[in-house]
Write a protein that holds these residues in place. Structure first.
Motif, PDB file in Angstrom:
ATOM      1  N   ASP A  57       0.829  -1.207   0.000  1.00 39.18           N
ATOM      2  CA  ASP A  57       0.000   0.000   0.000  1.00 39.18           C
ATOM      3  C   ASP A  57       0.862   1.255   0.000  1.00 39.18           C
ATOM      4  N   VAL A  58       1.946   1.256   0.759  1.00 39.67           N
ATOM      5  CA  VAL A  58       2.838   2.418   0.813  1.00 39.67           C
ATOM      6  C   VAL A  58       3.566   2.575  -0.520  1.00 39.67           C
ATOM      7  N   ASP A  59       4.035   1.462  -1.102  1.00 48.18           N
ATOM      8  CA  ASP A  59       4.644   1.534  -2.438  1.00 48.18           C
ATOM      9  C   ASP A  59       3.671   2.157  -3.440  1.00 48.18           C
ATOM     10  N   ALA A  60       2.429   1.682  -3.430  1.00 43.61           N
ATOM     11  CA  ALA A  60       1.420   2.190  -4.366  1.00 43.61           C
ATOM     12  C   ALA A  60       1.177   3.675  -4.142  1.00 43.61           C
ATOM     13  N   ALA A  61       1.161   4.104  -2.890  1.00 47.92           N
ATOM     14  CA  ALA A  61       0.960   5.527  -2.583  1.00 47.92           C
ATOM     15  C   ALA A  61       2.126   6.361  -3.103  1.00 47.92           C
ATOM     16  N   TYR A  62       3.357   5.868  -2.937  1.00 43.98           N
ATOM     17  CA  TYR A  62       4.521   6.588  -3.476  1.00 43.98           C
ATOM     18  C   TYR A  62       4.443   6.681  -4.998  1.00 43.98           C
ATOM     19  N   HIS A  63       4.085   5.580  -5.654  1.00 38.86           N
ATOM     20  CA  HIS A  63       3.971   5.609  -7.113  1.00 38.86           C
ATOM     21  C   HIS A  63       2.887   6.589  -7.558  1.00 38.86           C
ATOM     22  N   ALA A  64       1.732   6.543  -6.917  1.00 37.36           N
ATOM     23  CA  ALA A  64       0.635   7.428  -7.304  1.00 37.36           C
ATOM     24  C   ALA A  64       1.010   8.900  -7.134  1.00 37.36           C
ATOM     25  N   LYS A  65       1.735   9.197  -6.086  1.00 33.87           N
ATOM     26  CA  LYS A  65       2.055  10.588  -5.776  1.00 33.87           C
ATOM     27  C   LYS A  65       3.263  11.119  -6.542  1.00 33.87           C
ATOM     28  N   TYR A  66       4.268  10.256  -6.781  1.00 31.18           N
ATOM     29  CA  TYR A  66       5.549  10.757  -7.274  1.00 31.18           C
ATOM     30  C   TYR A  66       6.025  10.190  -8.610  1.00 31.18           C
ATOM     31  N   ASP A  67       5.289   9.300  -9.252  1.00 27.65           N
ATOM     32  CA  ASP A  67       5.760   8.720 -10.518  1.00 27.65           C
ATOM     33  C   ASP A  67       6.047   9.782 -11.582  1.00 27.65           C
ATOM     34  N   ARG A  68       5.412  10.920 -11.487  1.00 29.58           N
ATOM     35  CA  ARG A  68       5.645  11.976 -12.485  1.00 29.58           C
ATOM     36  C   ARG A  68       7.085  12.468 -12.481  1.00 29.58           C
ATOM     37  N   TYR A  69       7.844  12.151 -11.421  1.00 32.43           N
ATOM     38  CA  TYR A  69       9.238  12.576 -11.337  1.00 32.43           C
ATOM     39  C   TYR A  69      10.203  11.564 -11.950  1.00 32.43           C
ATOM     40  N   GLY A  70       9.688  10.464 -12.447  1.00 38.09           N
ATOM     41  CA  GLY A  70      10.515   9.492 -13.146  1.00 38.09           C
ATOM     42  C   GLY A  70      10.874   8.277 -12.302  1.00 38.09           C
ATOM     43  N   PRO A  71      11.354   7.235 -12.977  1.00 37.68           N
ATOM     44  CA  PRO A  71      11.596   5.966 -12.294  1.00 37.68           C
ATOM     45  C   PRO A  71      12.760   5.986 -11.300  1.00 37.68           C
ATOM     46  N   ALA A  72      13.790   6.769 -11.536  1.00 41.32           N
ATOM     47  CA  ALA A  72      14.949   6.742 -10.627  1.00 41.32           C
ATOM     48  C   ALA A  72      14.601   7.269  -9.234  1.00 41.32           C
ATOM     49  N   PRO A  73      14.017   8.475  -9.110  1.00 43.17           N
ATOM     50  CA  PRO A  73      13.714   8.941  -7.759  1.00 43.17           C
ATOM     51  C   PRO A  73      12.667   8.092  -7.060  1.00 43.17           C
ATOM     52  N   VAL A  74      11.652   7.647  -7.795  1.00 38.72           N
ATOM     53  CA  VAL A  74      10.617   6.821  -7.175  1.00 38.72           C
ATOM     54  C   VAL A  74      11.185   5.448  -6.813  1.00 38.72           C
ATOM     55  N   GLY A  75      12.068   4.939  -7.654  1.00 40.69           N
ATOM     56  CA  GLY A  75      12.703   3.661  -7.354  1.00 40.69           C
ATOM     57  C   GLY A  75      13.517   3.693  -6.072  1.00 40.69           C
ATOM     58  N   ALA A  76      14.035   4.868  -5.720  1.00 42.11           N
ATOM     59  CA  ALA A  76      14.820   4.990  -4.492  1.00 42.11           C
ATOM     60  C   ALA A  76      13.961   4.820  -3.235  1.00 42.11           C
ATOM     61  N   VAL A  77      12.648   5.040  -3.359  1.00 39.16           N
ATOM     62  CA  VAL A  77      11.770   4.877  -2.195  1.00 39.16           C
ATOM     63  C   VAL A  77      10.788   3.719  -2.358  1.00 39.16           C
ATOM     64  N   THR A  78      10.959   2.929  -3.419  1.00 37.52           N
ATOM     65  CA  THR A  78      10.098   1.755  -3.607  1.00 37.52           C
ATOM     66  C   THR A  78      10.908   0.506  -3.949  1.00 37.52           C
ATOM     67  N   GLY A  79      12.214   0.569  -3.759  1.00 36.14           N
ATOM     68  CA  GLY A  79      13.087  -0.549  -4.113  1.00 36.14           C
ATOM     69  C   GLY A  79      12.975  -1.728  -3.167  1.00 36.14           C
ATOM     70  N   PRO A  80      13.838  -2.723  -3.345  1.00 33.60           N
ATOM     71  CA  PRO A  80      13.734  -3.973  -2.594  1.00 33.60           C
ATOM     72  C   PRO A  80      14.047  -3.864  -1.094  1.00 33.60           C
ATOM     73  N   ASP A  81      14.762  -2.836  -0.676  1.00 32.79           N
ATOM     74  CA  ASP A  81      15.164  -2.761   0.731  1.00 32.79           C
ATOM     75  C   ASP A  81      14.389  -1.708   1.530  1.00 32.79           C
ATOM     76  N   VAL A  82      13.232  -1.285   1.057  1.00 32.75           N
ATOM     77  CA  VAL A  82      12.527  -0.174   1.696  1.00 32.75           C
ATOM     78  C   VAL A  82      11.900  -0.507   3.044  1.00 32.75           C
ATOM     79  N   LEU A  83      11.642  -1.767   3.308  1.00 30.13           N
ATOM     80  CA  LEU A  83      11.005  -2.098   4.590  1.00 30.13           C
ATOM     81  C   LEU A  83      11.855  -1.674   5.775  1.00 30.13           C
ATOM     82  N   GLN A  84      13.146  -1.797   5.655  1.00 28.83           N
ATOM     83  CA  GLN A  84      14.005  -1.420   6.778  1.00 28.83           C
ATOM     84  C   GLN A  84      14.117   0.088   6.948  1.00 28.83           C
ATOM     85  N   THR A  85      13.612   0.861   5.990  1.00 34.06           N
ATOM     86  CA  THR A  85      13.679   2.318   6.099  1.00 34.06           C
ATOM     87  C   THR A  85      12.309   2.981   6.002  1.00 34.06           C
TER      88      THR A  85
END
Length: 125
Positions: free
Chosen positions: A89-117
């Protein structure tokens, strides 16, 4: 501990960015850092875009408390690691809100290790 009001959730959730400051051991606030954030349901979440070694994230984890400013709302808060069950749900919220900024910045907050942060930001009285 208290909860967000509906108005606070709307205003914070709709804001593009959030400023976060953790508390020092003497109770004073560190400097504010501007980051991305999302609202999911009745909660506000923040993530470190540069992993667990990011300075603001380490300080927030160590302090456990701080203050946020976003959307005209300013509140004392606590930081707690998010429940792993909110990941999608949090990943989806980040994508919905910030995908317009491109895959690199959004990928930094939706990547494989995001649970620990991923921190849930909880308002305090």
């Amino acid at each position: 501990m208290t909860s967000w009001t509906h108005d606070e959730l709307e205003r914070v959730g709709d804001a593009r960015e959030l400023q976060v400051a953790s508390r020092r051991p003497d109770g004073t606030l560190r400097r504010y850092v501007t980051i991305w954030h999302v609202r999911s349901g009745d909660a506000v979440y923040i993530r470190s875009a540069h992993g667990p070694d990011n300075g603001w994230f380490r300080r927030a984890m160590a302090a456990g408390t701080g203050r946020i400013r976003s959307g005209g709302v300013e509140r004392d808060v606590t930081f707690e690691l998010a429940d792993p069950g909110v990941r999608h749900d949090v990943d989806a919220a980040y994508h919905a809100k910030y995908d317009r900024y491109g895959p690199a910045p959004v990928g930094a907050v939706t990547g494989p290790d995001v649970l620990q942060t991923t921190l849930r930001v909880m308002p305090r009285d």
